[in-house]
Design a protein around this motif. Structure first.
Motif, short mmCIF file in Angstrom:
data_model
loop_
_atom_site.label_atom_id
_atom_site.label_comp_id
_atom_site.label_asym_id
_atom_site.label_seq_id
_atom_site.Cartn_x
_atom_site.Cartn_y
_atom_site.Cartn_z
N LEU A 299 0.81 -1.06 0.03
CA LEU A 299 -0.12 0.00 0.03
C LEU A 299 0.85 1.27 -0.06
O LEU A 299 0.69 2.24 -0.55
CB LEU A 299 -1.08 0.10 1.37
CG LEU A 299 -2.12 -1.08 1.10
CD1 LEU A 299 -2.69 -1.06 2.46
CD2 LEU A 299 -3.12 -0.57 0.17
N ILE A 300 1.97 1.41 0.77
CA ILE A 300 2.63 2.32 1.12
C ILE A 300 3.58 2.40 -0.43
O ILE A 300 3.97 3.53 -0.83
CB ILE A 300 3.70 2.39 1.88
CG1 ILE A 300 2.97 2.49 3.45
CG2 ILE A 300 4.69 3.36 2.22
CD1 ILE A 300 3.64 2.18 4.72
N GLY A 301 4.20 1.53 -0.77
CA GLY A 301 4.91 1.39 -2.09
C GLY A 301 6.37 2.09 -1.87
O GLY A 301 7.00 1.90 -0.78
N ASP A 302 6.59 3.14 -2.86
CA ASP A 302 8.07 3.22 -2.76
C ASP A 302 8.28 4.73 -2.06
O ASP A 302 9.13 5.40 -1.90
CB ASP A 302 8.63 3.48 -4.50
CG ASP A 302 8.68 2.27 -5.22
OD1 ASP A 302 9.06 1.31 -4.32
OD2 ASP A 302 8.73 2.27 -6.35
N ALA A 303 7.02 5.13 -1.42
CA ALA A 303 7.02 6.36 -0.96
C ALA A 303 7.81 6.32 0.55
O ALA A 303 8.09 7.40 0.96
CB ALA A 303 5.58 6.72 -0.70
N LEU A 304 7.78 5.25 1.20
CA LEU A 304 8.37 4.93 2.68
C LEU A 304 9.79 5.66 2.61
O LEU A 304 9.98 6.54 3.63
CB LEU A 304 8.25 3.86 3.12
CG LEU A 304 8.21 3.71 4.46
CD1 LEU A 304 7.51 4.53 5.34
CD2 LEU A 304 8.26 2.28 5.12
N PRO A 305 10.57 5.26 1.80
CA PRO A 305 12.08 5.84 2.07
C PRO A 305 12.20 7.38 1.92
O PRO A 305 12.62 7.97 2.69
CB PRO A 305 12.72 5.07 0.91
CG PRO A 305 12.14 3.98 0.72
CD PRO A 305 10.67 4.38 0.76
N ASP A 306 11.54 7.84 0.86
CA ASP A 306 11.35 9.33 0.62
C ASP A 306 10.85 10.02 1.83
O ASP A 306 11.45 11.07 2.25
CB ASP A 306 10.46 9.74 -0.59
CG ASP A 306 10.88 9.15 -1.79
OD1 ASP A 306 12.19 9.09 -1.83
OD2 ASP A 306 10.52 8.82 -2.99
N LEU A 307 9.64 9.69 2.35
CA LEU A 307 8.87 9.90 3.70
C LEU A 307 10.02 10.22 4.93
O LEU A 307 9.95 10.82 5.68
CB LEU A 307 7.76 9.31 3.87
CG LEU A 307 6.75 9.59 2.83
CD1 LEU A 307 5.42 8.76 3.19
CD2 LEU A 307 6.14 11.05 2.71
N ALA A 308 10.57 8.84 4.93
CA ALA A 308 11.33 8.69 6.20
C ALA A 308 12.54 9.54 6.31
O ALA A 308 13.03 9.93 7.27
CB ALA A 308 11.82 7.29 6.39
N LEU A 309 12.96 9.96 4.97
CA LEU A 309 14.25 10.93 4.97
C LEU A 309 13.96 12.28 5.37
O LEU A 309 14.78 13.28 5.59
CB LEU A 309 15.12 11.01 3.64
CG LEU A 309 15.59 9.51 3.31
CD1 LEU A 309 16.12 9.66 1.70
CD2 LEU A 309 16.68 9.32 4.18
N ARG A 310 12.58 12.76 5.41
CA ARG A 310 12.37 14.19 5.51
C ARG A 310 12.55 14.67 6.99
O ARG A 310 12.41 13.69 8.14
CB ARG A 310 10.69 14.26 5.30
CG ARG A 310 10.73 14.32 3.87
CD ARG A 310 9.13 14.43 3.49
NE ARG A 310 9.00 14.58 2.10
CZ ARG A 310 7.72 14.59 1.88
NH1 ARG A 310 6.77 14.93 2.15
NH2 ARG A 310 7.64 14.40 0.44
#
Length: 180
Positions: free
Chosen positions: A169-180
């Motif tokens: 469900l989260i897909g590839d967005a998790l690494p981008d979000l975690a770096l913020r």
């Protein structure tokens, strides 16, 4: 309280203190379980506290059972069982409106948190319950199994499958979000 017998006032005071200290934790857990439905979360917490009070008034004893040694854990179990019972009801899928208008996230909520809550809301109720118990509440596999009425092996399997669904469900967005 009239006719309550000795100690009833003290038990009521103890319960009020318990409710005051645990209600915010119960509410946060309920919000995660319900996928952000704050109204349902409030209802679940109120029902949990009502059931806890019924047990508390009797001094924690019920015929054929033992005394509640950990009221906080008992309350969490009541909350999870109430949630699962609610989603089994046919009326639990009814919605008064299709989509609510967009609204700003409360201050302090990060994109990661909002994304995770939205993804949790899209999981099945049982998957949400397992993930919230295991990773939000940090409950052991054995305790989760006991709370949900399942075997430890079933909890491990369901946890693994629920994490796979959540990642999809989260897909590839998790690494981008975690770096913020």
């Amino acid at each position: 309280m009239a006719g309550g017998g000795p100690g009833r006032g003290a038990r009521d005071d103890e319960f009020l203190e318990f409710a005051a200290t645990r209600s915010s934790h119960l509410y946060r857990s309920a919000c995660l379980l319900t996928g952000g439905d704050t109204h349902l979360a409030e209802d679940l917490v109120q029902e949990t506290l009502g059931r806890m009070y019924a047990v508390w008034r009797t001094g924690g004893w019920r015929p054929g059972t033992k005394r509640i040694d950990n009221p906080a854990a008992y309350a969490q179990g009541v909350l999870y069982r109430l949630f699962l019972s609610h989603v089994r009801r046919r009326s639990s899928t009814e919605r008064p409106v299709g989509d609510l208008p967009d609204r700003a996230a409360p201050a302090g909520d990060s994109s990661l948190r909002v994304t995770l809550i939205e993804a949790l809301a899209r999981l099945s109720p049982r998957d949400r319950a397992v993930l919230v118990l295991r990773y939000w509440e940090d409950v052991s596999v054995e305790e989760t199994a006991e709370l949900l009425g399942a075997s430890p092996g079933a909890v491990r399997t369901q946890t693994s499958r629920a994490l796979t669904r959540l990642r999809a469900l989260i897909g590839d967005a998790l690494p981008d979000l975690a770096l913020r």
